[in-house]
Design an enzyme around this catalytic site. Structure first.
Site, PDB file in Angstrom:
ATOM      1  N   VAL A 195       0.813  -1.221   0.000  1.00 17.03           N
ATOM      2  CA  VAL A 195       0.000   0.000   0.000  1.00 17.03           C
ATOM      3  C   VAL A 195       0.843   1.266   0.000  1.00 17.03           C
ATOM      4  O   VAL A 195       0.304   2.375  -0.052  1.00 17.03           O
ATOM      5  CB  VAL A 195      -0.985   0.048   1.194  1.00 17.03           C
ATOM      6  CG1 VAL A 195      -1.964  -1.095   1.127  1.00 17.03           C
ATOM      7  CG2 VAL A 195      -0.247   0.085   2.531  1.00 17.03           C
ATOM      8  N   LYS A 196       2.169   1.141   0.060  1.00 14.36           N
ATOM      9  CA  LYS A 196       3.023   2.313   0.097  1.00 14.36           C
ATOM     10  C   LYS A 196       3.228   2.885  -1.311  1.00 14.36           C
ATOM     11  O   LYS A 196       2.634   2.437  -2.270  1.00 14.36           O
ATOM     12  CB  LYS A 196       4.366   1.963   0.752  1.00 14.36           C
ATOM     13  CG  LYS A 196       4.255   1.506   2.200  1.00 14.36           C
ATOM     14  CD  LYS A 196       3.602   2.536   3.090  1.00 14.36           C
ATOM     15  CE  LYS A 196       3.822   2.285   4.579  1.00 14.36           C
ATOM     16  NZ  LYS A 196       3.406   0.975   5.060  1.00 14.36           N
ATOM     17  N   ILE A 197       4.093   3.894  -1.414  1.00 16.92           N
ATOM     18  CA  ILE A 197       4.236   4.635  -2.673  1.00 16.92           C
ATOM     19  C   ILE A 197       4.733   3.738  -3.802  1.00 16.92           C
ATOM     20  O   ILE A 197       4.214   3.765  -4.913  1.00 16.92           O
ATOM     21  CB  ILE A 197       5.184   5.834  -2.491  1.00 16.92           C
ATOM     22  CG1 ILE A 197       4.783   6.680  -1.261  1.00 16.92           C
ATOM     23  CG2 ILE A 197       5.215   6.693  -3.759  1.00 16.92           C
ATOM     24  CD1 ILE A 197       3.410   7.307  -1.360  1.00 16.92           C
TER      25      ILE A 197
END
EC number: 2.6.1.92
Length: 385
Positions: free
Chosen positions: A187-189
């Site tokens: 879910v991170k960049i």
């Protein structure tokens, strides 16, 4: 259900992983070093050390800072558990600094006051973990000034902030922190499926981080206690861990890095659009500090509960029931049972506690369409009005 976050994986990413699957290296191969070099260059940092996840990165960063029993680590209560737990892994005490009511990051002026008292009490921190909440750095210039004055090590937990900048430079450049930690959770960049990284400009820290991620082993004759027995020889010179990332994960991360600007640009576009569409609702919207340009891992709103007829929980559950996968970042760490058992209690950090009773993380990820965002806003508007 519209999730609050999800990965964006394309055929280029898949091809990069397949290429490694078909190579001679699946675990510890050349792609890891390529990923590290590319991230260090992107962030204008001297060194990058990739590991299996950001929690492991925080742990070995604390060990590299010589954090141990009898020492103190301070961090924000508005963070994931790992930002505090890394101190406990080292046997250190943990304390917290309340958040800025505007940015929801660790409050640098509250930190300054707490340091004055800690100096009088003889309990200054050895490490401060400054969390770039939602993708925006803390007031790192002020924190760096305080670190110099009180002689503590700053680790920036920039798990949310790959691609962000502060004071005109990339987060991770090392100007305001001894070490910076990134996360590559889905879910991170950007994602490597799971993974983390520590960036630093100090060669001695990089060298130790590399040992700590791999059992405390070295093949460098200069680090050994006796002459090498032959080309096969290694020594364990300290207690380390198996925190290694694989070439498979690094291949995905390296491929994703090529699209970092695209990902961050879309997140910023969606964040600006949320701010326009939600401006008329009884919400407190996120505020950017002057020097920081957020990567917008999260878009968090706070309910103005005195102006609506529903409770925080009713709004949250109403959105979930409508197919909007909202989340809450974060439950104040000091209120977790483990930390309550260490002596923390309600009322210790009132700004973080109030934030928790009002905050909702709305869906934000590069593949979120304008139509999906309109759906999120429409459901929120119906609940609040």
């Amino acid at each position: 259900m519209i999730p609050y976050g999800r990965q964006s994986v394309d055929q280029t990413d898949i091809d990069a992983v397949v290429e490694v699957l078909q190579s001679d290296w699946l675990t510890q191969g050349p792609t890891i070093e390529r990923f590290e070099r590319a991230m260090a260059e992107r962030c204008q940092a001297g060194f990058a050390v990739a590991v299996c996840n950001a929690t492991a990165a925080l742990h070995i960063a604390c060990l590299a800072a010589d954090l141990g029993p009898g020492d103190w680590l301070w961090t924000t209560p508005n963070t994931f558990l790992a930002s505090a737990n890394c101190g406990r892994y080292c046997g250190a005490g943990v304390d917290f600094v309340d958040i800025d009511p505007l940015t929801w990051n660790l409050d640098a002026e509250v930190l300054a006051s707490k340091l004055e008292q800690a100096e009088r009490d003889g309990k200054l921190p050895k490490v401060l973990v400054a969390v770039a909440f939602s993708g925006q750095s803390c007031d790192m210039r002020r924190i760096a000034e305080l670190a110099e004055r009180y002689a503590f090590t700053v680790i920036e937990d920039a798990s949310h902030a790959v691609g962000a900048s502060y004071a005109g430079r990339p987060v991770g450049c090392g100007e305001f922190a001894a070490m910076t930690v990134f996360s590559f959770h889905p879910v991170k960049i950007i994602t490597s499926a799971e993974g983390g990284m520590v960036l630093t400009n100090r060669p001695e820290l990089a060298e130790r981080l590399q040992r700590l991620r791999s059992h405390g082993m070295t093949r460098d004759p200069q680090q050994m206690s006796e002459p090498s027995h032959g080309p096969w020889y290694y020594q364990q010179v300290e207690l380390g861990f198996n925190y290694r990332i694989t070439d498979l994960q690094a291949a995905l991360g390296l491929s994703q890095l090529a699209r970092l600007d695209e990902f961050v640009a879309r997140r910023r576009e969606l964040a600006a659009r949320y701010s326009r569409l939600l401006a008329h609702l009884p919400l407190t919207l996120p505020v950017a500090q002057v020097q920081a340009e957020s990567a917008w891992h999260l878009y968090v709103v706070r309910l103005q509960t005195g102006r609506i007829n529903l409770s925080h929980r009713q709004v949250f559950e109403g959105l979930r029931a409508a197919g909007v996968g909202v989340n809450l970042h974060y439950i104040p760490v000091h209120l977790q049972p483990y930390y309550r058992d260490l002596g923390f209690a309600e009322g210790d950090f009132p700004q973080a506690e109030r934030y928790y009773t009002e905050a909702i993380s709305l869906p934000l990820f590069p593949l979120l369409s304008d139509e999906q965002q309109d759906t999120v806003v429409g459901h929120l508007q119906r609940l609040l009005q």
